[in-house]
Design a protein around this motif. Structure first.
Motif, PDB file in Angstrom:
ATOM      1  N   MET A 133     -35.165   4.360  -5.093  1.00  0.00           N
ATOM      2  CA  MET A 133     -35.209   3.644  -3.816  1.00  0.00           C
ATOM      3  C   MET A 133     -35.633   4.562  -2.680  1.00  0.00           C
ATOM      4  O   MET A 133     -36.455   4.198  -1.835  1.00  0.00           O
ATOM      5  CB  MET A 133     -33.838   3.039  -3.526  1.00  0.00           C
ATOM      6  CG  MET A 133     -33.696   2.375  -2.182  1.00  0.00           C
ATOM      7  SD  MET A 133     -34.586   0.808  -2.055  1.00  0.00           S
ATOM      8  CE  MET A 133     -33.268  -0.349  -2.418  1.00  0.00           C
ATOM      9  N   ALA A 134     -35.113   5.800  -2.671  1.00  0.00           N
ATOM     10  CA  ALA A 134     -35.399   6.723  -1.571  1.00  0.00           C
ATOM     11  C   ALA A 134     -36.862   7.161  -1.546  1.00  0.00           C
ATOM     12  O   ALA A 134     -37.356   7.623  -0.511  1.00  0.00           O
ATOM     13  CB  ALA A 134     -34.490   7.948  -1.682  1.00  0.00           C
ATOM     14  N   GLN A 135     -37.559   7.041  -2.669  1.00  0.00           N
ATOM     15  CA  GLN A 135     -38.954   7.492  -2.737  1.00  0.00           C
ATOM     16  C   GLN A 135     -39.945   6.353  -2.512  1.00  0.00           C
ATOM     17  O   GLN A 135     -41.156   6.586  -2.455  1.00  0.00           O
ATOM     18  CB  GLN A 135     -39.238   8.096  -4.122  1.00  0.00           C
ATOM     19  CG  GLN A 135     -38.453   9.358  -4.411  1.00  0.00           C
ATOM     20  CD  GLN A 135     -38.501   9.724  -5.888  1.00  0.00           C
ATOM     21  OE1 GLN A 135     -38.945   8.942  -6.723  1.00  0.00           O
ATOM     22  NE2 GLN A 135     -38.035  10.911  -6.200  1.00  0.00           N
ATOM     23  N   LEU A 138     -42.139   2.442   2.630  1.00  0.00           N
ATOM     24  CA  LEU A 138     -41.344   1.585   3.526  1.00  0.00           C
ATOM     25  C   LEU A 138     -41.634   0.108   3.305  1.00  0.00           C
ATOM     26  O   LEU A 138     -40.724  -0.727   3.365  1.00  0.00           O
ATOM     27  CB  LEU A 138     -41.652   1.929   4.986  1.00  0.00           C
ATOM     28  CG  LEU A 138     -40.796   3.009   5.636  1.00  0.00           C
ATOM     29  CD1 LEU A 138     -41.193   3.146   7.090  1.00  0.00           C
ATOM     30  CD2 LEU A 138     -39.310   2.687   5.495  1.00  0.00           C
ATOM     31  N   VAL A 141     -39.458  -1.101   0.552  1.00  0.00           N
ATOM     32  CA  VAL A 141     -38.045  -1.251   0.932  1.00  0.00           C
ATOM     33  C   VAL A 141     -37.879  -2.529   1.752  1.00  0.00           C
ATOM     34  O   VAL A 141     -36.918  -3.290   1.576  1.00  0.00           O
ATOM     35  CB  VAL A 141     -37.547  -0.010   1.710  1.00  0.00           C
ATOM     36  CG1 VAL A 141     -36.081  -0.180   2.083  1.00  0.00           C
ATOM     37  CG2 VAL A 141     -37.739   1.263   0.881  1.00  0.00           C
ATOM     38  N   ALA A 266     -35.005  -1.079   6.877  1.00  0.00           N
ATOM     39  CA  ALA A 266     -35.771  -0.391   5.827  1.00  0.00           C
ATOM     40  C   ALA A 266     -35.933   1.086   6.176  1.00  0.00           C
ATOM     41  O   ALA A 266     -35.758   1.970   5.327  1.00  0.00           O
ATOM     42  CB  ALA A 266     -37.134  -1.059   5.646  1.00  0.00           C
ATOM     43  N   TYR A 269     -32.266   2.871   6.199  1.00  0.00           N
ATOM     44  CA  TYR A 269     -31.642   2.925   4.875  1.00  0.00           C
ATOM     45  C   TYR A 269     -32.322   3.989   4.012  1.00  0.00           C
ATOM     46  O   TYR A 269     -31.664   4.809   3.364  1.00  0.00           O
ATOM     47  CB  TYR A 269     -31.716   1.551   4.200  1.00  0.00           C
ATOM     48  CG  TYR A 269     -31.059   1.499   2.844  1.00  0.00           C
ATOM     49  CD1 TYR A 269     -29.828   2.109   2.622  1.00  0.00           C
ATOM     50  CD2 TYR A 269     -31.666   0.840   1.779  1.00  0.00           C
ATOM     51  CE1 TYR A 269     -29.223   2.063   1.364  1.00  0.00           C
ATOM     52  CE2 TYR A 269     -31.065   0.780   0.530  1.00  0.00           C
ATOM     53  CZ  TYR A 269     -29.850   1.401   0.336  1.00  0.00           C
ATOM     54  OH  TYR A 269     -29.257   1.354  -0.914  1.00  0.00           O
ATOM     55  N   ARG A 270     -33.658   4.003   4.032  1.00  0.00           N
ATOM     56  CA  ARG A 270     -34.366   4.998   3.225  1.00  0.00           C
ATOM     57  C   ARG A 270     -34.064   6.406   3.726  1.00  0.00           C
ATOM     58  O   ARG A 270     -33.857   7.334   2.942  1.00  0.00           O
ATOM     59  CB  ARG A 270     -35.871   4.718   3.256  1.00  0.00           C
ATOM     60  CG  ARG A 270     -36.607   5.520   2.197  1.00  0.00           C
ATOM     61  CD  ARG A 270     -38.090   5.245   2.214  1.00  0.00           C
ATOM     62  NE  ARG A 270     -38.733   5.772   3.416  1.00  0.00           N
ATOM     63  CZ  ARG A 270     -40.040   5.958   3.534  1.00  0.00           C
ATOM     64  NH1 ARG A 270     -40.837   5.647   2.536  1.00  0.00           N
ATOM     65  NH2 ARG A 270     -40.550   6.422   4.671  1.00  0.00           N
ATOM     66  N   ASP A 271     -34.004   6.560   5.049  1.00  0.00           N
ATOM     67  CA  ASP A 271     -33.669   7.866   5.642  1.00  0.00           C
ATOM     68  C   ASP A 271     -32.283   8.326   5.165  1.00  0.00           C
ATOM     69  O   ASP A 271     -32.091   9.474   4.754  1.00  0.00           O
ATOM     70  CB  ASP A 271     -33.711   7.728   7.168  1.00  0.00           C
ATOM     71  CG  ASP A 271     -33.519   9.058   7.891  1.00  0.00           C
ATOM     72  OD1 ASP A 271     -32.891   9.972   7.322  1.00  0.00           O
ATOM     73  OD2 ASP A 271     -33.978   9.184   9.038  1.00  0.00           O
ATOM     74  N   ARG A 274     -32.324   9.468   1.601  1.00  0.00           N
ATOM     75  CA  ARG A 274     -32.975  10.780   1.472  1.00  0.00           C
ATOM     76  C   ARG A 274     -32.030  11.897   1.887  1.00  0.00           C
ATOM     77  O   ARG A 274     -32.039  12.975   1.316  1.00  0.00           O
ATOM     78  CB  ARG A 274     -34.260  10.803   2.303  1.00  0.00           C
ATOM     79  CG  ARG A 274     -35.338   9.935   1.682  1.00  0.00           C
ATOM     80  CD  ARG A 274     -36.633   9.955   2.457  1.00  0.00           C
ATOM     81  NE  ARG A 274     -37.684   9.276   1.676  1.00  0.00           N
ATOM     82  CZ  ARG A 274     -38.947   9.179   2.041  1.00  0.00           C
ATOM     83  NH1 ARG A 274     -39.357   9.723   3.188  1.00  0.00           N
ATOM     84  NH2 ARG A 274     -39.822   8.558   1.280  1.00  0.00           N
TER      85      ARG A 274
END
Ligand SMILES: [Zn+2]
Length: 346
Positions: A133-135, A138, A141, A266, A269-271, A274
């Motif tokens: 998910m983290a990779q 955007l 996501v 999005a 959350y990704r930040d 990471r």
């Protein structure tokens, strides 16, 4: 986003969420027997908690070789017949709750008993087996957020469903049995114990979520914040690494988020994910749990509770006597230190 529905060969529903044009789904070639789930809930007479018994799940797929991954698209053992996908949701082959469970007697030895008449779904985030998910880009996501909202709307509309829980388990340390990037959704036929306690807290304290958010935003544990969301380590964090992501507006679930809130979600959350992965220089085992209000009670605000069981590069926090036996949490890491480290990990 384009949505396409189909059925797998055993009758389970599969829904494709495409960023491009829709698709004509490939039929499932496996000829599976119809599912025969046996899910029941019993009510613990000492606590009132619902306990779900699913004896059929003990035979479920456990860490298959990568070339037999059931979430990679199109193979003979795949759950997803199409040769590629963006995001796809389908009914879990080994559900904890299933509305197809046959009736059960109303009690066993004086303990109330009921069918586990809910629904469990798997949501695949990408057809790339080695991603996370983290990779993801955007845009992906963001598509996943829309898919979560759509699944929440659909599952909430099933008669008897009380609460829809979106979550992701990541890492073998958490008990993940498939490495392919995916999450799950449980549509429960009851309100979960943790939610019941939050609703009781909200009933005793009108404006609870607003006040908690305000206090956390003014406190020293904010990890990152935007116009619509704030991520913070809660003052009473239970886990060695824990962060909550709370919307600034009181919305009960994903379906109520507007486009600007989804866009920023999005990004943040990704930040946050990471930062979790950067903490120890290796992918962090985590649970990402999205709390949504149950049917008929909007006093609970949608929010994420993200946590890891890793308390040091080589140490796992186990739920032992106090936590497992008493639900009394002992956290060896100060939430203020955890917040500082997550801020620095950006
Ligand atoms: Zn895979």
């Amino acid at each position: 986003m384009n949505r396409t529905r189909a059925r797998l060969s055993d009758g389970r529903e599969i829904v494709y969420y495409d960023e491009g044009p829709g698709r004509v789904p490939v039929p499932d070639p496996r000829g599976l027997r119809p599912v025969e789930p046996l899910c029941e809930t019993r009510r613990d007479p000492l606590t009132g908690d619902h306990v779900t018994i699913t004896a059929h799940r003990n035979t479920r797929t456990f860490l298959p070789p990568a070339d037999q991954c059931p979430l990679c698209p199109g193979g003979p053992a795949s759950e997803i017949p199409d040769p590629s996908y963006d995001v796809v949701a389908f009914e879990n082959r080994f559900p904890s709750f299933d509305v197809r469970t046959p009736p059960v007697p109303p009690e066993i030895d004086g303990v109330p008993r009921a069918r586990g008449a809910g629904r469990c779904e798997v949501v695949c985030f990408t057809d790339d087996h080695s991603a996370s998910m983290a990779q993801l880009p955007l845009s992906r996501v963001r598509t996943i957020v829309d898919a979560w909202a759509d699944r929440t709307a659909e599952l909430s509309a099933i008669p008897g469903i009380r609460q829809v829980y979106v979550f992701e388990n990541r890492g073998v340390e958490i008990g993940v049995t498939l490495h392919h990037p995916h999450g799950q959704i449980y549509a429960y036929p009851f309100v979960t114990p943790r939610t019941e306690r939050m609703l009781a807290a909200a009933a005793a304290h009108p404006g609870l979520f607003e006040d908690v958010l305000k206090a956390e935003r003014e406190g020293g544990r904010v990890v990152l914040a935007g116009e619509h969301w704030t991520a913070y380590v809660p003052a009473a964090a239970r886990w060695p690494v824990e962060a909550h992501l709370m919307p600034h507006r009181h919305v009960p679930d994903f379906t109520a988020l507007d486009a600007a809130e989804r866009d920023e979600l999005a990004v943040l959350y990704r930040d946050l994910l990471r930062r979790f992965d950067a903490l120890y220089g290796a992918p962090l085992p985590y649970v990402a749990g999205w709390h949504q209000a149950p049917a008929g009670n909007d006093s609970l605000r949608l929010h994420l509770e993200l946590f890891s069981i890793r308390r040091a590069p080589d140490k796992i926090k186990y739920l032992a006597g106090s936590e497992s036996g008493m639900a009394a949490w002992i956290n060896d890491v100060s939430p203020e230190d955890a917040a500082a480290r997550l801020r620095a990990a950006g």
